[in-house]
Design a protein around this motif. Structure first.
Motif, short mmCIF file in Angstrom:
data_model
loop_
_atom_site.label_atom_id
_atom_site.label_comp_id
_atom_site.label_asym_id
_atom_site.label_seq_id
_atom_site.Cartn_x
_atom_site.Cartn_y
_atom_site.Cartn_z
N THR A 137 49.13 32.46 69.56
CA THR A 137 48.80 32.20 70.97
C THR A 137 48.08 33.41 71.51
N TRP A 138 46.83 33.22 71.95
CA TRP A 138 46.04 34.33 72.45
C TRP A 138 45.96 34.27 73.97
N SER A 139 45.52 35.35 74.55
CA SER A 139 45.40 35.40 76.00
C SER A 139 43.93 35.55 76.41
N GLY A 140 43.65 35.12 77.64
CA GLY A 140 42.31 35.28 78.17
C GLY A 140 41.32 34.30 77.59
N GLN A 141 40.06 34.66 77.68
CA GLN A 141 38.98 33.83 77.16
C GLN A 141 38.18 34.60 76.13
N GLN A 142 37.70 33.87 75.15
CA GLN A 142 36.95 34.49 74.07
C GLN A 142 35.81 33.57 73.67
N SER A 143 34.68 34.15 73.34
CA SER A 143 33.54 33.33 72.93
C SER A 143 32.80 33.99 71.76
N LEU A 144 32.26 33.15 70.90
CA LEU A 144 31.48 33.61 69.75
C LEU A 144 30.02 33.76 70.20
N LYS A 145 29.51 34.98 70.13
CA LYS A 145 28.14 35.24 70.57
C LYS A 145 27.12 35.14 69.44
N ASP A 146 27.53 35.53 68.26
CA ASP A 146 26.58 35.50 67.13
C ASP A 146 27.36 35.50 65.82
N HIS A 147 26.79 34.93 64.78
CA HIS A 147 27.40 34.96 63.45
C HIS A 147 26.31 34.87 62.39
N LYS A 148 26.55 35.59 61.30
CA LYS A 148 25.57 35.64 60.21
C LYS A 148 26.32 35.67 58.88
N ILE A 149 25.92 34.79 57.99
CA ILE A 149 26.57 34.75 56.68
C ILE A 149 26.11 35.93 55.83
N LEU A 150 27.08 36.60 55.20
CA LEU A 150 26.78 37.77 54.36
C LEU A 150 26.85 37.45 52.87
N GLY A 151 27.74 36.55 52.50
CA GLY A 151 27.86 36.25 51.07
C GLY A 151 28.88 35.17 50.82
N ILE A 152 28.75 34.55 49.67
CA ILE A 152 29.72 33.56 49.21
C ILE A 152 30.24 34.03 47.87
N PHE A 153 31.55 34.21 47.80
CA PHE A 153 32.16 34.76 46.59
C PHE A 153 32.96 33.69 45.86
N ASN A 154 33.03 33.80 44.57
CA ASN A 154 33.85 32.91 43.76
C ASN A 154 34.71 33.78 42.86
N VAL A 155 35.93 34.02 43.30
CA VAL A 155 36.84 34.90 42.57
C VAL A 155 38.15 34.17 42.32
N ASP A 156 38.62 34.19 41.09
CA ASP A 156 39.89 33.54 40.74
C ASP A 156 39.87 32.04 41.06
N GLY A 157 38.70 31.44 41.01
CA GLY A 157 38.62 29.98 41.16
C GLY A 157 38.55 29.47 42.59
N VAL A 158 38.44 30.34 43.58
CA VAL A 158 38.33 29.87 44.96
C VAL A 158 37.13 30.53 45.63
N ARG A 159 36.46 29.79 46.49
CA ARG A 159 35.30 30.32 47.17
C ARG A 159 35.71 30.99 48.48
N THR A 160 35.06 32.09 48.79
CA THR A 160 35.31 32.81 50.02
C THR A 160 33.97 33.15 50.65
N VAL A 161 33.79 32.72 51.89
CA VAL A 161 32.53 33.02 52.58
C VAL A 161 32.77 34.17 53.55
N GLN A 162 31.83 35.08 53.61
CA GLN A 162 31.96 36.25 54.48
C GLN A 162 30.90 36.19 55.58
N TYR A 163 31.36 36.43 56.81
CA TYR A 163 30.47 36.38 57.97
C TYR A 163 30.57 37.67 58.77
N ALA A 164 29.44 38.08 59.33
CA ALA A 164 29.41 39.11 60.35
C ALA A 164 29.35 38.37 61.68
#
Length: 318
Positions: A137-164
């Motif tokens: 449970t968070w407080s206040g208001q929050q908004s996403l201003k920008d996002h950029k994909i950095l990489g997609i990893f495949n380690v130990d059989g699961v994919r993980t996407v990384q974003y800035a």
């Protein structure tokens, strides 16, 4: 005289005699009697032939199984090499971008007056049975201003996407790097762990469907459990505040967030495994340093006992 000879020849003429051929009669072959001894030999020959065929078929089957096993091992080896080769490399797929654009906007755009609506909107992204209360449970208001994909990893059989990502929370803007573990089935995606703050290009991967929710048989030794919980709290506090180099004495594959976030709470600590190799799962609440941005994350620590303390053999976040 000559006339007499000619006359004699005429009288004599060609005389033919029929030779009587004796009738030898037909020879009827004697029937060979099938004795018990011969019958036994025939049966034994059939039995041996059958056994031989069974042995041959069994051998051929074992060869097929062996070949399949070899092929499976080769496939696994190739997949591991492929995973290793693809680790840290950008493998962009438009479907990934579309899905996570929706996810990030839904997850990071938050209004405390609409918490229940926010949780319901998140339900579509996580696996069935995922407890939405873990999101916190968070407080206040929050908004996403920008996002950029950095990489997609495949380690130990699961994919993980990384974003800035760039967030604005209660008038303050912050930049973060987050990892999001997910699974894909053709054009369908599911986030299998909560997004967590990470160092840039963190290659840590995650497996399973909400696997950190699953706990093995609990460890019942109260003294050991207390020691493990105490170590876990110390470790997590040091992890969020220290560098990779500082963490080398505490864990295999050192990692550290270097003060990017502050540890606000540790909940749902569960200890399983054995006395010498305990396993810990917990939910932690982190707050981005000098902001009001908070989020819950899950962690799993696989420990091994070292004298009077413990060493983190494997550390997983989700």
């Amino acid at each position: 005289m000559e006339k007499i000879k000619k006359l004699w020849r005429k009288i004599k003429g060609p005389v033919q005699y029929e030779r009587k051929v004796k009738d030898k009669g037909l020879k009827i072959p004697k029937k060979k009697a099938l004795t018990v001894e011969k019958l036994r030999k025939v049966v034994l020959a059939i039995v041996f032939l059958f056994i031989g065929l069974m042995v041959l078929m069994t051998w051929q089957s074992s060869q097929v199984i062996k070949k399949n096993h070899q092929l499976k091992n080769s496939q696994m080896t190739l997949e591991k090499k492929l995973d290793k080769a693809s680790t840290g490399s950008l493998s962009y797929n438009p479907l990934v971008g579309q899905y996570f654009d929706k996810f990030l906007n839904t997850y990071y755009n938050y209004n405390q007056d609409k918490q229940e609506e926010w949780r319901k909107s998140m339900k579509a992204f996580f696996p069935s049975g995922f407890a939405l209360t873990q999101l916190g449970t968070w407080s206040g208001q929050q908004s996403l201003k920008d996002h950029k994909i950095l990489g997609i990893f495949n380690v130990d059989g699961v994919r993980t996407v990384q974003y800035a990502i760039s967030l604005e929370n209660n008038g303050k803007q912050s930049n973060l790097t987050v990892n999001i573990p997910y699974v894909q089935d053709n054009s369908k995606f599911t986030v299998v762990g909560m997004p967590y703050v990470a160092s840039d290009m963190n290659t840590l991967g995650h497996v399973g469907e909400s696997r950190l929710d699953k706990v093995d048989k609990p460890l019942n030794d109260t003294d050991v459990v207390d020691d493990v919980k105490s170590f876990t709290k110390t470790f997590l506090n040091k992890y969020v505040s220290s560098s990779k180099e500082d963490m080398a004495l505490l864990m295999n594959d050192p990692q550290g967030l270097e003060g990017k976030v502050d540890l606000q709470g540790i909940d749902n600590i569960k200890v399983s495994g054995t006395k010498t190799k305990p396993v810990v799962t917990a939910t932690i609440t982190v707050q981005v340093h000098e902001t009001d941005i908070k989020q819950n994350q899950q962690v799993r620590l696989e420990l091994k006992q070292q004298q009077k303390t413990y060493f983190v053999d494997k550390f997983v976040e989700a």
